[in-house]
Design an enzyme around this catalytic site. Structure first.
Site: not given
Ligand code: NDP
Length: 284
Positions: A54, A113
């Site tokens: 992010y 992830h």
């Protein structure tokens, strides 16, 4: 709703927290975003979800700043490692960077992830090493479908996977067909990402659906709050709505007080039914 879920290792994980994708990327909204996160923490939220991906660490840095002055023991911090870093060559560097950005010395939960090319056995070995070093308390995965989960559980120590974070909202209910029951049977909570369907953008017709509007009105909540109440209705689900606005964070937190009656749940269920066949895992 139950405020916590007990993980297989005995840890208590909050069922409602804050997502942070895109937060920290824009200087002009930084102060507002920190205020939003702090409003959540002040109201009693403990769980924050982020990832090294992010904003290339900017989200973790924002959280690191936001949590200053809060008791670390009361927080439940989750971050994620890129698949290409989830092996012997990259994982130590990734976790050290995440811990530095978050200004903490451990994560409560560290997730792969999504599946990449590094063998699961190697990723699991590295995750276990991080647990032994005290850098993480537990680990899990994200974007894993049933076949991936089955493969993971066949790997040595693969059974130490504590959660699977996947896309789940009222407009995308494919996980209910097989994945959610399978995870529940294996005592692995499903962590729902995009629980608000990204403010309705992920499914046309959600926000202006008449049935949803009527049910929401009955509880004096917005349709987005209703979407959140829907995913949390299942007791094996954790949700991490994201907001950059204080008032939205507080609205989302309020949803823990909402308990839909069977009748209302059925109405919502009928308006956006779950598929009656297997569909591939939805991702964003
Ligand atoms: P969400 O479904 O949480 O929706 C976020 C959007 O909803 C934002 O536009 C936000 O705008 C708006 N919003 C939030 N609360 C309210 C409210 N009460 N009223 C009106 N609007 C509201 O989308 P995300 O994609 O962010 O998913 C949630 C989190 O899940 C992510 O932030 C991330 O942490 C995680 N995630 C994980 C993925 C993975 O691969 N593992 C993939 C995607 C997400 P505003 O800021 O104006 O409130």
């Amino acid at each position: 709703m139950q405020a916590y879920i007990t993980l297989k290792n005995g840890m208590q994980m909050p069922r409602l927290g804050m997502g942070t994708w895109f937060l920290g990327e824009n200087r002009s909204t930084r102060a507002q975003e920190i205020a939003a996160l702090r409003a959540g923490l002040d109201a009693g939220m403990q769980l924050i979800d982020t990832a090294e991906m992010y904003g290339n660490g900017l989200s973790e840095q924002l959280i690191g700043e936001a949590i200053q002055g809060y008791n670390r023991e009361n927080l439940f911090l989750v971050s994620k490692v890129y698949p290409h870093n989830a092996g012997k060559r990259g994982m130590q560097k990734s976790i050290d960077q995440s811990l530095k950005s978050l200004r903490t010395d451990y994560l409560d939960l560290y997730l792969l992830h999504w599946r990449g090319n590094i063998p699961l056995s190697e990723t699991v070995e590295c995750m276990e090493e991080l647990v032994a070093q005290g850098k993480i308390k537990s680990w899990g995965v994200s974007n894993f479908d049933v076949s991936d989960m089955k493969e993971l559980l066949r790997v040595p120590n693969g059974g130490n996977c504590m959660v699977n974070q996947v896309l789940y909202h009222l407009g995308s209910r494919g996980v209910e067909y097989e994945l959610l029951p399978w995870l529940t049977e294996h005592q692995i909570p499903l962590m729902a990402y995009c629980p608000l369907a990204q403010a309705g953008d992920l499914r046309r017709g959600l926000l202006n659906n008449e049935v949803l509007r009527q049910v929401a009105q009955k509880y004096q909540i917005s349709v987005l709050q209703l979407l959140l109440a829907f995913v949390l209705h299942h007791e094996n689900v954790i949700a991490i709505p994201r907001s950059s606005r204080r008032e939205h964070v507080l609205e989302n937190w309020k949803v823990r007080e909402i308990s839909l009656t069977d009748e209302d749940f059925d109405a919502v269920n009928r308006a956006f039914p779950a598929p009656k066949w297997r569909v591939p895992l939805d991702i964003v």
